[in-house]
Design an enzyme around this catalytic site. Structure first.
Site, PDB file in Angstrom:
ATOM      1  N   ARG A 145      -3.736  -4.255 -34.033  1.00 41.53           N
ATOM      2  CA  ARG A 145      -3.369  -4.347 -32.619  1.00 41.53           C
ATOM      3  C   ARG A 145      -4.503  -5.007 -31.866  1.00 41.53           C
ATOM      4  O   ARG A 145      -5.564  -5.287 -32.429  1.00 41.53           O
ATOM      5  CB  ARG A 145      -3.121  -2.950 -32.046  1.00 41.53           C
ATOM      6  CG  ARG A 145      -4.312  -2.003 -32.271  1.00 41.53           C
ATOM      7  CD  ARG A 145      -4.123  -0.667 -31.601  1.00 41.53           C
ATOM      8  NE  ARG A 145      -5.103   0.319 -32.022  1.00 41.53           N
ATOM      9  CZ  ARG A 145      -6.330   0.438 -31.535  1.00 41.53           C
ATOM     10  NH1 ARG A 145      -6.759  -0.400 -30.604  1.00 41.53           N
ATOM     11  NH2 ARG A 145      -7.155   1.378 -31.965  1.00 41.53           N
TER      12      ARG A 145
ATOM     13  N   ARG B 220      -3.250   4.841  21.387  1.00 41.08           N
ATOM     14  CA  ARG B 220      -2.422   5.146  20.221  1.00 41.08           C
ATOM     15  C   ARG B 220      -2.464   4.039  19.174  1.00 41.08           C
ATOM     16  O   ARG B 220      -3.021   4.198  18.103  1.00 41.08           O
ATOM     17  CB  ARG B 220      -0.957   5.423  20.607  1.00 41.08           C
ATOM     18  CG  ARG B 220      -0.219   6.148  19.460  1.00 41.08           C
ATOM     19  CD  ARG B 220       1.273   5.926  19.490  1.00 41.08           C
ATOM     20  NE  ARG B 220       1.643   4.545  19.264  1.00 41.08           N
ATOM     21  CZ  ARG B 220       1.678   3.960  18.069  1.00 41.08           C
ATOM     22  NH1 ARG B 220       1.303   4.633  16.993  1.00 41.08           N
ATOM     23  NH2 ARG B 220       2.040   2.700  17.943  1.00 41.08           N
ATOM     24  N   ASP B 221      -1.940   2.878  19.494  1.00 38.88           N
ATOM     25  CA  ASP B 221      -1.823   1.841  18.484  1.00 38.88           C
ATOM     26  C   ASP B 221      -3.185   1.314  18.048  1.00 38.88           C
ATOM     27  O   ASP B 221      -3.485   1.234  16.855  1.00 38.88           O
ATOM     28  CB  ASP B 221      -0.948   0.697  19.011  1.00 38.88           C
ATOM     29  CG  ASP B 221      -0.385  -0.148  17.877  1.00 38.88           C
ATOM     30  OD1 ASP B 221      -0.088   0.421  16.813  1.00 38.88           O
ATOM     31  OD2 ASP B 221      -0.266  -1.368  18.052  1.00 38.88           O
ATOM     32  N   ALA B 222      -4.024   0.929  19.008  1.00 41.65           N
ATOM     33  CA  ALA B 222      -5.365   0.449  18.653  1.00 41.65           C
ATOM     34  C   ALA B 222      -6.190   1.563  18.030  1.00 41.65           C
ATOM     35  O   ALA B 222      -6.929   1.362  17.063  1.00 41.65           O
ATOM     36  CB  ALA B 222      -6.066  -0.097  19.894  1.00 41.65           C
ATOM     37  N   HIS B 223      -6.031   2.745  18.573  1.00 43.45           N
ATOM     38  CA  HIS B 223      -6.723   3.923  18.031  1.00 43.45           C
ATOM     39  C   HIS B 223      -6.345   4.132  16.566  1.00 43.45           C
ATOM     40  O   HIS B 223      -7.191   4.378  15.702  1.00 43.45           O
ATOM     41  CB  HIS B 223      -6.318   5.124  18.899  1.00 43.45           C
ATOM     42  CG  HIS B 223      -6.893   6.437  18.472  1.00 43.45           C
ATOM     43  ND1 HIS B 223      -6.406   7.629  18.949  1.00 43.45           N
ATOM     44  CD2 HIS B 223      -7.885   6.764  17.621  1.00 43.45           C
ATOM     45  CE1 HIS B 223      -7.095   8.628  18.410  1.00 43.45           C
ATOM     46  NE2 HIS B 223      -7.994   8.124  17.599  1.00 43.45           N
ATOM     47  N   GLN B 224      -5.060   3.980  16.267  1.00 41.41           N
ATOM     48  CA  GLN B 224      -4.579   4.178  14.900  1.00 41.41           C
ATOM     49  C   GLN B 224      -5.009   3.041  13.991  1.00 41.41           C
ATOM     50  O   GLN B 224      -5.476   3.266  12.864  1.00 41.41           O
ATOM     51  CB  GLN B 224      -3.058   4.288  14.924  1.00 41.41           C
ATOM     52  CG  GLN B 224      -2.426   4.465  13.544  1.00 41.41           C
ATOM     53  CD  GLN B 224      -0.917   4.650  13.634  1.00 41.41           C
ATOM     54  OE1 GLN B 224      -0.421   5.239  14.588  1.00 41.41           O
ATOM     55  NE2 GLN B 224      -0.202   4.141  12.651  1.00 41.41           N
TER      56      GLN B 224
ATOM     57  N   LYS C  87      -4.237   4.824 -42.343  1.00 41.17           N
ATOM     58  CA  LYS C  87      -5.573   4.517 -42.864  1.00 41.17           C
ATOM     59  C   LYS C  87      -5.697   4.771 -44.367  1.00 41.17           C
ATOM     60  O   LYS C  87      -6.554   4.186 -45.032  1.00 41.17           O
ATOM     61  CB  LYS C  87      -6.622   5.292 -42.079  1.00 41.17           C
ATOM     62  CG  LYS C  87      -6.717   4.840 -40.622  1.00 41.17           C
ATOM     63  CD  LYS C  87      -7.752   5.637 -39.863  1.00 41.17           C
ATOM     64  CE  LYS C  87      -7.860   5.139 -38.418  1.00 41.17           C
ATOM     65  NZ  LYS C  87      -6.592   5.208 -37.688  1.00 41.17           N
TER      66      LYS C  87
ATOM     67  N   ARG D 135       9.897   8.620  16.561  1.00 37.73           N
ATOM     68  CA  ARG D 135      10.500   8.027  15.365  1.00 37.73           C
ATOM     69  C   ARG D 135      11.970   8.435  15.201  1.00 37.73           C
ATOM     70  O   ARG D 135      12.388   8.912  14.153  1.00 37.73           O
ATOM     71  CB  ARG D 135       9.715   8.434  14.132  1.00 37.73           C
ATOM     72  CG  ARG D 135       8.295   7.898  14.091  1.00 37.73           C
ATOM     73  CD  ARG D 135       7.520   8.534  12.973  1.00 37.73           C
ATOM     74  NE  ARG D 135       6.213   7.911  12.753  1.00 37.73           N
ATOM     75  CZ  ARG D 135       5.185   8.530  12.187  1.00 37.73           C
ATOM     76  NH1 ARG D 135       5.310   9.785  11.792  1.00 37.73           N
ATOM     77  NH2 ARG D 135       4.043   7.898  12.008  1.00 37.73           N
TER      78      ARG D 135
ATOM     79  N   HIS E 109     -17.047   9.449 -31.469  1.00 34.77           N
ATOM     80  CA  HIS E 109     -16.353   8.414 -32.237  1.00 34.77           C
ATOM     81  C   HIS E 109     -15.552   7.462 -31.354  1.00 34.77           C
ATOM     82  O   HIS E 109     -14.729   6.703 -31.833  1.00 34.77           O
ATOM     83  CB  HIS E 109     -15.431   9.033 -33.300  1.00 34.77           C
ATOM     84  CG  HIS E 109     -16.104  10.084 -34.114  1.00 34.77           C
ATOM     85  ND1 HIS E 109     -17.116   9.794 -35.001  1.00 34.77           N
ATOM     86  CD2 HIS E 109     -15.946  11.434 -34.142  1.00 34.77           C
ATOM     87  CE1 HIS E 109     -17.535  10.921 -35.564  1.00 34.77           C
ATOM     88  NE2 HIS E 109     -16.846  11.918 -35.056  1.00 34.77           N
TER      89      HIS E 109
END
Length: 770
Positions: free
Chosen positions: A372, A635-639, A195, A708, A314
């Site tokens: 810039r 399980r699956d639908a619940h999740q 500056k 798993r 500022h």
């Protein structure tokens, strides 16, 4: 329909010569059609030739209807562009690059690994840093950035704003390595990123400046000497960079030394250079900046001005374009000053020339050039129709202003645009940055609204970087229309989970002074009530939006009741668990028969499994001629549908019905996977207790779990003996069928799970991951 040769030729010339940016914003009477210079690039950046047009028109052997002229092909300046920045500006750069059909590269620090700017890039690369180094330091590592660029075929780097955007050493190093810096020349940066040298250039160009030091100051004593000559107040500024970093207003002599040290320290941390200079402080000015673009030949155009007077510390908060409330004569002077200064320097690429306008005498003073792109460039793009980032890329690729289509007499500003920066800050705590996880994030949209941001539901806001989350730009035919749109945007926007400055911005937008269109840089400091957001009220038609205390009230209540339902009354609020009774009458409306009225079969398929073991059950399955069903609701639908948040007590209420209806089902998958983890961590329930209680209520249906492989029900590989012991306990607690899978279909992991389930005496199914 046949088109005459003359008409086709005229249309082709018009398409090749029209400005891509300004044509739709110019009245037809003010446009002039000129034959384009076809050699090389046209104003559209079109690779074309009049000979091709002539050949197509004169070839009578071809039917013009079935063989149309080829469409103009945009010239892409580079093959691969890196955005050497982060967050929303990196997204902006990559979008512009993609529109020019160029590949994109993003870089990110470890703390930015979930940032949205990584998603839109063709390639992303991690910036390494020393263990104790700050997160920001990774984005300042010139050598590493250049190494990544060279190794991956990057031929241009756009620095965005902040970080290395004004660093001449970065630009020089890139060009020495055969990579184009999308920004000014090194000489431009040496002049304007500092500056003090920018100030000297303005003096030489006969542009008025504020009284200030001739160069960067190295000590507090030098500041004191300046104060002795010019008096107080003064303002200290970082010699490099911008954005309000390294700026301090000194009003008392005893504050000179601590303010100097503070400004220098912040400048060093933000820009890698702690140099500061000093100027006489002008009280209550308006901050006006002129957007310019040059091509390095002395040819510079302005894209009109922006009013950036609404500032805090500022740093700009709200910007608008153009500065419609300034006298036209003053606006024209600012345009000429900006072109005069940058043209004399042979400025190349985009930049902003900034001025303070003394409101007492309406005299302007040059303060700096930002070499810039600016955060607020969006308001200029909206009123001029010019894509500034694309213009930057094309000029960096060697195009002239004419080839980009930027001709001063063809550029105009239509309407008014306002930009608001939404940050994760708490105005009532002196704008302290807030951190946490965003639970709800819903954007505003609609006519005349532009959004540039990186937020999303589930995003973790960290304390490491700038707190800006999104910037909204509203455009309208005039200031009142644009202001109304921006107010609507901020009412419509939904950001929950972290504090934001939205109510503060609404306080500003609804203040009578702002609504008049004339405010100064001291506006926020002069009105501290703007920061008191808890008691804010606004003249909005919607009762839910008319007061801050009502905003989000309904959803907060629902969240509170949901938390009570799942976790009970918190003890820290005075609840005594010993006094809470669970023996209240069940008020649920019964649609199904009561438990005592259920006709329960004497046995189910589970009896075969218990009596004949897994081998006998497998034999039964193979010999069965009908369809065997596995129900995955628990399980699956619940999740998938309920994020696995149903409590054990609620499952127990429907268990007897499940036992009766599914007694002839092959299995019910009800455990394992995420159900184990969520029950323990989010519902504060024991997953083993859940399994055993449900087993007691559902004796006739085989229970199935998702295993798993080597991970069991976790998210990492466990020792073999842990997996074997887990399966053994699961079988004892009630699991009959083990469905074993591995997310990568890795056979060794699958094999371990199969062996562990088999050793436990369970029925084993192997499943592949989709």
């Amino acid at each position: 329909m046949k088109i005459s040769k003359t008409a086709v030729y005229g249309l082709a010339l018009l398409a090749a010569s029209a400005s891509p940016f300004a044509s739709s914003f110019q009245p037809s009477s003010s446009r002039s059609i000129q034959r384009p210079a076809f050699a090389g690039r046209s104003s559209l950046g079109v690779a074309s030739s009049p000979d091709r047009v002539e050949d197509a028109l004169n070839d009578d052997s071809k039917d013009n209807e079935s063989s149309p002229l080829p469409l103009p092909r945009p010239i892409k300046p580079f093959n691969k562009v890196m955005a050497a920045n982060r967050a929303e500006i990196a997204v902006r750069i990559m979008r512009a690059s993609t529109e020019l059909n160029m590949q994109t590269v993003a870089i990110y620090g470890h703390e930015d690994r979930y940032s949205q700017h990584r998603w839109g890039a063709d390639q992303t690369f991690l910036l390494e840093k020393e263990e104790l180094a700050t997160p920001i330091s990774a984005y300042l590592d010139i050598d590493q950035i250049i190494k990544i660029a060279k190794e991956n075929g990057v031929d241009a780097v756009h620095p965005g704003y902040g970080f290395l955007s004004e660093n001449p050493e970065f630009a020089k190093a890139l060009r020495e390595n055969g990579i184009e810096f999308v920004g000014p020349t090194v000489d431009n940066l040496l002049t304007f990123s500092d500056k003090t040298s920018a100030r000297q250039a303005a003096i030489e160009a006969n542009v008025p400046v504020v009284p200030g030091s001739d160069g960067a100051l190295k000590s507090a004593e030098e500041v004191e000497a300046f104060v002795d000559e010019y008096g107080l107040p003064v303002i200290l500024k970082a010699a490099m960079g911008g954005g309000g970093k390294g700026m301090r207003v000194v009003r008392n002599r005893e504050d000179v030394r601590p303010m100097f040290e503070s400004a220098s320290s912040e400048a060093l941390a933000s820009f890698g250079d702690g140099s500061v200079f000093v100027e006489k402080f002008i009280g209550r000015p308006r901050h006006i900046e002129v957007q310019i673009i040059g091509d390095g030949t002395g040819n510079v155009v302005h894209l009109y001005e922006r009013d950036c007077s609404v500032q805090r510390r500022h740093q700009k908060v709200i910007e608008m374009a153009p500065a419609w409330s300034l006298p036209d004569e003053l606006r024209a002077r600012l345009h000429e000053y900006a072109k005069q200064l940058t043209g004399r320097a042979n400025y190349k690429n985009a930049g902003t020339v900034e001025f303070l306008v003394d409101t007492e005498n309406m005299e302007p003073y040059f303060i700096e050039v930002n070499p810039r792109i600016q955060v607020e460039h969006t308001v200029t793009e909206e009123v001029t129709g010019i894509d500034i980032v694309q213009a930057q890329l094309r000029i960096a690729g060697g195009a002239t202003l004419e080839e980009v289509g930027l001709i001063q007499e063809n550029i105009s500003a239509r309407g008014v645009a306002i930009q608001c920066r939404v940050t994760t800050e708490n105005p009532e705590k002196d704008f302290a940055p807030d951190t946490g996880t965003i639970s709800v994030y819903r954007h505003s949209a609609g006519c005349g609204i532009r959004m540039d941001g990186i937020g999303y539901s589930g995003m973790t806001v960290t304390p490491y970087y700038d707190s800006m989350l999104v910037k909204y730009t509203a455009r309208g035919s005039d200031f009142p229309e644009t202001l109304a749109r921006m107010k609507r945007v901020l009412q419509e926007c939904r950001i929950r989970g972290v504090k934001t400055n939205i109510p503060f911005i609404l306080n500003v937008l609804t203040h009578p002074l702002f609504e008049s269109g004339i405010v100064t840089t001291s506006f926020i400091d002069d009105h501290p009530e703007l920061k008191k957001i808890s008691s804010s009220e606004w003249n909005f038609a919607s009762p839910q939006q008319a007061a801050q205390k009502n905003v989000g009230r309904t959803e907060n209540l629902i969240r509170y009741l949901a938390n009570l339902a799942v976790n009970g009354h918190p003890e820290e609020l005075g609840a005594d668990p010993a006094k809470l009774s669970h023996n209240h009458e069940d008020s649920t409306k019964n649609i199904l028969p009561r438990k005592s009225e259920i006709e329960v079969p004497s046995s189910g398929l589970r009896q075969i499994l218990l009596e004949q073991g897994p081998e006998g059950y497998a034999k039964y399955v193979r010999q069965n001629k009908g369809v065997l069903v596995t129900d995955t609701t628990w399980r699956d639908a619940h999740q998938s549908l309920l994020a696995t948040r149903v409590r054990t007590q609620d499952l127990l209420r429907c268990a007897p019905y499940t036992n009766a209806v599914l007694s002839n089902a092959f299995s019910v998958e009800m455990w394992g996977g995420a159900t184990f983890d969520v029950a323990m961590r989010f519902l504060n329930e024991c997953p083993w207790d859940r399994l055993e209680q449900l087993r007691e209520e559902v004796p006739n249906v085989p229970f199935q779990m998702l295993l798993r492989g080597a991970n069991a029900v976790g998210y990492t590989n466990y020792p073999d003996n842990v997996v074997f012991k887990f399966c053994e306990q699961a079988q004892k607690s009630g699991i009959d069928v083990f469905r074993v899978f591995d997310s990568l279909n890795y056979l060794d992991n699958l094999k371990l799970g199969v062996e562990a389930a088999g050793a436990a005496g369970g029925f084993v199914e192997a499943a592949g991951a989709a």
